[in-house]
Scaffold this motif. Structure first.
Motif, PDB file in Angstrom:
ATOM      1  N   PHE A  61     -11.466  -0.256  -4.040  1.00 24.68           N
ATOM      2  CA  PHE A  61     -11.048  -1.755  -3.782  1.00 24.68           C
ATOM      3  C   PHE A  61     -12.158  -2.307  -2.853  1.00 24.68           C
ATOM      4  CE2 PHE A  61     -10.565   1.038   0.081  1.00 24.68           C
ATOM      5  CZ  PHE A  61     -10.540   0.093   0.984  1.00 24.68           C
ATOM      6  N   SER A 102      -5.613  -3.189  -0.173  1.00 29.88           N
ATOM      7  CA  SER A 102      -6.222  -4.412  -0.588  1.00 29.88           C
ATOM      8  C   SER A 102      -7.592  -4.867   0.183  1.00 29.88           C
ATOM      9  CB  SER A 102      -5.221  -5.331  -0.913  1.00 29.88           C
ATOM     10  OG  SER A 102      -4.797  -6.026   0.474  1.00 29.88           O
ATOM     11  N   ARG A 117      -1.596  -3.145  -0.400  1.00 30.09           N
ATOM     12  CA  ARG A 117      -1.262  -3.884  -1.297  1.00 30.09           C
ATOM     13  C   ARG A 117      -0.018  -4.723  -1.372  1.00 30.09           C
ATOM     14  NH1 ARG A 117      -3.115  -0.228  -6.283  1.00 30.09           N
ATOM     15  NH2 ARG A 117      -5.515   0.330  -5.686  1.00 30.09           N
ATOM     16  N   ASN A 119       1.103  -6.244   1.106  1.00 32.25           N
ATOM     17  CA  ASN A 119       0.774  -7.274   2.086  1.00 32.25           C
ATOM     18  C   ASN A 119       1.261  -7.011   3.747  1.00 32.25           C
ATOM     19  OD1 ASN A 119      -0.080  -8.775  -0.010  1.00 32.25           O
ATOM     20  ND2 ASN A 119       1.662 -10.231   0.021  1.00 32.25           N
ATOM     21  N   GLU A 138      -1.313 -11.842   0.059  1.00 26.05           N
ATOM     22  CA  GLU A 138      -2.348 -10.878  -0.522  1.00 26.05           C
ATOM     23  C   GLU A 138      -3.739 -11.091   0.593  1.00 26.05           C
ATOM     24  OE1 GLU A 138      -2.818 -10.344  -4.579  1.00 26.05           O
ATOM     25  OE2 GLU A 138      -3.860  -8.257  -4.085  1.00 26.05           O
ATOM     26  N   PHE A 140      -8.008  -9.723   1.098  1.00 22.19           N
ATOM     27  CA  PHE A 140      -9.043  -9.339   0.626  1.00 22.19           C
ATOM     28  C   PHE A 140     -10.291  -8.819   1.688  1.00 22.19           C
ATOM     29  CE2 PHE A 140      -7.534 -11.588  -2.841  1.00 22.19           C
ATOM     30  CZ  PHE A 140      -6.561 -10.685  -3.583  1.00 22.19           C
ATOM     31  N   LYS A 183     -11.222 -12.896  -5.516  1.00 18.74           N
ATOM     32  CA  LYS A 183     -10.515 -11.641  -5.159  1.00 18.74           C
ATOM     33  C   LYS A 183     -11.778 -10.480  -4.523  1.00 18.74           C
ATOM     34  CE  LYS A 183      -7.418  -7.937  -6.846  1.00 18.74           C
ATOM     35  NZ  LYS A 183      -6.518  -7.406  -7.990  1.00 18.74           N
TER      36      LYS A 183
END
Length: 380
Positions: A61, A102, A117, A119, A138, A140, A183
């Motif tokens: 990730f 994430s 992931r 959230n 979400e 990143f 992302k």
């Protein structure tokens, strides 16, 4: 308070912050990247020794490694979070967020924060989960832990602040989101008493007490005729020297901002997706074709260009002493001269890709690989 390898964008849906990945036409990626040339035999002009190593689960990730003093916080994709003393390589503590990640990890050397992931924003201290809170979308970008607070920027452009010890939400600010967002990790750091974040192609200074905007400086403006072409999000690591913050706009520009005045100093066209590093004289970046570029910090004029790593997939660089240090997808760690970009040394870490921008803690360069190797190196 001190507070093109193509990356698929994601589409943000309004009124629920649901997110779905979109398929990107092959045309968006252009023609396949040529294979890199074989590297010449390594000539070690600078000594580098391995000081220590720590093992993590695999890292698949967008990890951002966090440094606070001698403490380095790293995380594996499965939710494992480890605090390491960079002087000795000893684990200070190891814990788990309880779910795959994430984004992560942000830390002030004691408290660490990651995003799952699912959230969820998760804060850990001493290897134990301190609190968990649900986010709107979400995420990143690694949380920023500073001033006893945790700051988060979600992919829907929502920026929020949370009490570091209790998890109570202190404030939230929402901006209009683009149809697509990257992302990839964005930009968030503390500069004096200002929270500095990337919003689209702009560097924005915010009041950390309530999230209101103090200034905005555009490093890049959206261009093109479709949502993919118009992506210019600020991405990856930045170079900060005093009030000067330099950042990368995705496949668009590199630029520097005077955060005291909230004004753009310069911006130059640059085609890359990774962040930048630098010192008081130069700003360094890796381009999508594998070139490494140095720009003068004062005016953005190019100081040198290294084409020896062309077509290699590179991390963002780290400026450390006389070296510019960067990793590649074959697991090699390259040390270049900050003066002219010439090679100083080259090492193989564990044979897997180097997945996070190298970071410096004291005199130790910390590198993380896809296989979960965390290695501390000490250049001469």
């Amino acid at each position: 308070m001190n507070f093109k390898r193509f990356v698929p964008p994601t589409r943000v849906l309004r009124a629920g912050a649901a997110m779905v990945s979109i398929a990107v036409l092959a045309a968006c990626q252009g023609t396949p990247k040529p294979k890199p040339a074989e590297l010449p035999a390594n000539v070690a002009l600078m000594g580098v020794r391995q000081a220590w190593s720590v093992k993590l689960p695999a890292v698949s990730f967008p990890l951002q490694t966090s440094v606070s003093g001698d403490m380095v916080a790293v995380a594996g994709a499965d939710g494992t979070v480890v605090m390491i003393d960079a002087r000795s390589g000893q684990e200070v503590w190891r814990g788990s967020a309880g779910a795959p990640l994430s984004a992560g990890v942000g830390s002030d050397g004691s408290l660490a924060a990651v995003v799952t992931r699912n959230n969820e924003l998760v804060a850990l201290q001493g290897g134990k989960v301190l609190w968990k809170e649900r986010l709107t979308a979400e995420t990143f970008t690694a949380p920023l832990v500073a001033g006893r607070r945790v700051f988060v920027q979600a992919a829907d452009r929502t920026t929020s602040a949370w009490d570091g010890q209790t998890g109570r939400r202190l404030w939230v600010q929402t901006r209009t989101a683009e149809n697509l967002v990257l992302k990839k990790p964005g930009v968030m750091l503390a500069v004096g008493d200002t929270l500095v974040t990337g919003v689209g192609g702009r560097l924005v200074g915010m009041n950390p007490a309530n999230g209101t905007s103090r200034w905005e400086a555009p490093i890049a403006a959206p261009r093109g005729t479709n949502d993919v072409e118009r992506l210019v999000d600020l991405t990856g690591s930045v170079s900060r020297v005093g009030d000067s913050v330099c950042a990368r706009a995705y496949y668009s520009n590199v630029g520097c901002v005077d955060t005291q005045r909230g004004m753009l100093v310069w911006t130059k066209s640059a085609s890359g997706a990774e962040g930048v590093s630098g010192d008081d004289r130069l700003v360094f970046g890796t381009e999508s074709n594998g070139n490494v570029t140095a720009w003068r910090r004062t005016d953005g004029e190019r100081a040198w260009l290294n084409e020896r790593l062309k077509y290699r997939t590179l991390t963002a660089p780290l400026s450390a002493g006389r070296s510019v240090i960067l990793g590649d997808s074959t697991g090699l760690l390259h040390f270049l001269s900050r003066e002219d970009g010439s090679p100083l040394n080259r090492l193989s870490v564990d044979g897997s890709a180097i997945v996070a921008t190298p970071v410096l803690s004291g005199n130790t360069v910390v590198v993380v690989t896809r296989n979960g190797g965390v290695v501390g190196y000490r250049p001469e």
